[in-house]
Design a protein around this motif. Sequence first.
Motif, PDB file in Angstrom:
ATOM      1  N   GLY A 221       0.755  -1.289  -0.094  1.00 17.49           N
ATOM      2  CA  GLY A 221       0.115   0.076   0.038  1.00 17.49           C
ATOM      3  C   GLY A 221       0.670   1.289   0.153  1.00 17.49           C
ATOM      4  N   THR A 222       2.184   1.057   0.003  1.00 18.49           N
ATOM      5  CA  THR A 222       2.922   2.291   0.046  1.00 18.49           C
ATOM      6  C   THR A 222       2.905   2.957  -1.234  1.00 18.49           C
ATOM      7  OG1 THR A 222       4.908   1.117  -0.140  1.00 18.49           O
ATOM      8  CG2 THR A 222       4.359   1.757   2.066  1.00 18.49           C
TER       9      THR A 222
ATOM     10  N   GLU B 193       0.312   3.388  -3.186  1.00 15.72           N
ATOM     11  CA  GLU B 193      -0.714   4.353  -3.238  1.00 15.72           C
ATOM     12  C   GLU B 193      -0.699   5.530  -2.112  1.00 15.72           C
ATOM     13  OE1 GLU B 193      -4.869   2.337  -2.041  1.00 15.72           O
ATOM     14  OE2 GLU B 193      -4.950   4.216  -0.851  1.00 15.72           O
ATOM     15  N   ARG B 194       0.124   5.176  -1.206  1.00 15.55           N
ATOM     16  CA  ARG B 194       0.465   6.292  -0.269  1.00 15.55           C
ATOM     17  C   ARG B 194       1.113   7.409  -1.016  1.00 15.55           C
ATOM     18  NH1 ARG B 194       0.262   9.925   1.936  1.00 15.55           N
ATOM     19  NH2 ARG B 194       0.723  10.588   3.896  1.00 15.55           N
TER      20      ARG B 194
END
Lengths: 243, 344
Positions: B179-180, B182-183
């Motif tokens: 998910g990094t 997306e972050r």
Amino acid sequence: MSHNESVIQATHVGKRFGKKMVLNDISLEVRPAETFGLLGPSGSGKTTLVKLLTGIDTVSSGEVRIFGTVMPKLSMLRQIGYMAQSDALYTELSALENLEFFAALYGMKGPRRKIRIREVMEIVALGDDLHKRVDQYSGGMKRRLSLAIALLHEPPLLVLDEPTVGIDPLLRQSIWSELKALNAKGTTILMTTHVMDEAEKCDRLGMIRNGALLAADTPSALISQAGKQTIEEAFIYYGGGES
Amino acid sequence: MKIWAIMLRILRQFRRDKRTLALIFIAPLVVLTLMHLVFNGKDYEPNLGIVQIPAPLVTSLEKQGATIFTYEDKERADQALDERKIDAIITQSGNGLDVKLEGSEPTVNKSVLMLLQKVSRELQPDVNGAADKMNVSYLHGSEDMTSIDQFGPILIGFFVFFFVFLIAGVSFLRERTTGTLERLLSTPIKRWELVVGYVGGFGIFTVFQALLISWFCIQVLGILMAGSFAFVLLLTLLLSMTALTLGTLLSAFANNELQMIQFIPLIIVPQLFLSGLFPLETLPEWLQQLKIVMPLTYGTEALSEVMIRGKGWDTIAGNIFVLIGFSLVFMLLNVLALRKHRKI
């Protein structure tokens, strides 16, 4: 920025993935310096809506404006502090290194960066764990670090996707008082939640289910208009009555 | 019952993961076909350049399968040898033959010498030790040249490519699965900045990797090194850049680490087979043509030119530009592939 202008303005927003309609004709407005909650069960389309509102994803129909600017727009991302539902952290790095990395992406440097890192870690009560590696953090600590990163660059709009999951009640209370303090300073907050009692703390609430916005108003107005006692009962009422 | 439940679950998971399924069944066939083509190829038939050789000898050379190129003088023959158009030059000297081998591929050397021995036995069956009359010299390398000298440059290129490809690919993939990514894309970073940042960060490591591997192979392992160390360094570096950009690009098409590893038999192994580890001349034409799209072959080819034949910039410049071109194209495609995650 004039004060009566809305921070987020969504008009007839729709989103489809392939043939599947995930969000259907959603119009809502988030006003300056309020906490707007999106309440709905998981799978209702909250996260998708949040991604549209923050410009990470694009709408299939309709329009999203943030501070009057049509999204998605790269420069507007600076105005938003985003906390994703999954803890997007580099677990091999220490909390400090994570914070420094994201601070750099927002162009923060020097003493301001140092001061802000201290400040946000105090807010989420992780001041003593600054140098710990993130893979030694508990789930709740990771959640708080994610929140700290979202607060880091002092964005005028905070977008928090399920921010208080796994955080103990005492700390949750203190985070809420911090969020209220941010509201008082003029920060607008959009958050998603599936916890009913937490929803009541929001200034205004949008109830979302199966990709449609059921109702949006203050928690007390939603309850009284439905003629019910609790948010949960009101949600069932707006959702079509079945339990 | 419990065992059956586990078996059923595994079968169901496989059914959902078509790619793994394909890998289990199809990939071995592809690799085995390649190996079959490589090892079952025709015997190598050398190209021989001749300068003033009596006609009967020429006929029997041709009968043994050699392709003959006739040159009027030694200079032109030497030039052809340097350009690798021919594998050896044969001239007559006194009562024997002068054989000058190109020398950089031990297997080719061997087939030239064997062919000549057959021919001279045929022409002078009564004379023992006809080979003694052969005067063998080498343009590159020597008779001491071993297989590792020939394969060294290829293996350096291959392992650099392989490891960088995998590590860069998996770590870019992790950005997505944790998910990094997306972050990251929720910050005002531009997509190209992300790609260039990745190349830069890994690039620093690959500089040290290139240094270490080149130094170790040449100084410690003592692999034949005829050319300039700087070129070897440049080439290994460019190869790892290509592997890095290709790995990060392809990670966009993998959903987990396993699927990243599945690219090895699809992307890496075929490149190894065509990288010069085996004589390409014996392979079918269509298979040889494939190497045009394979970055590894450009790297290993240039590395062999430098390390074995001592060539310099003029020879390898083309390959260097192709490698840079590959890297740039892969980076550009990666910037476009990231549109899947954020349109702007």
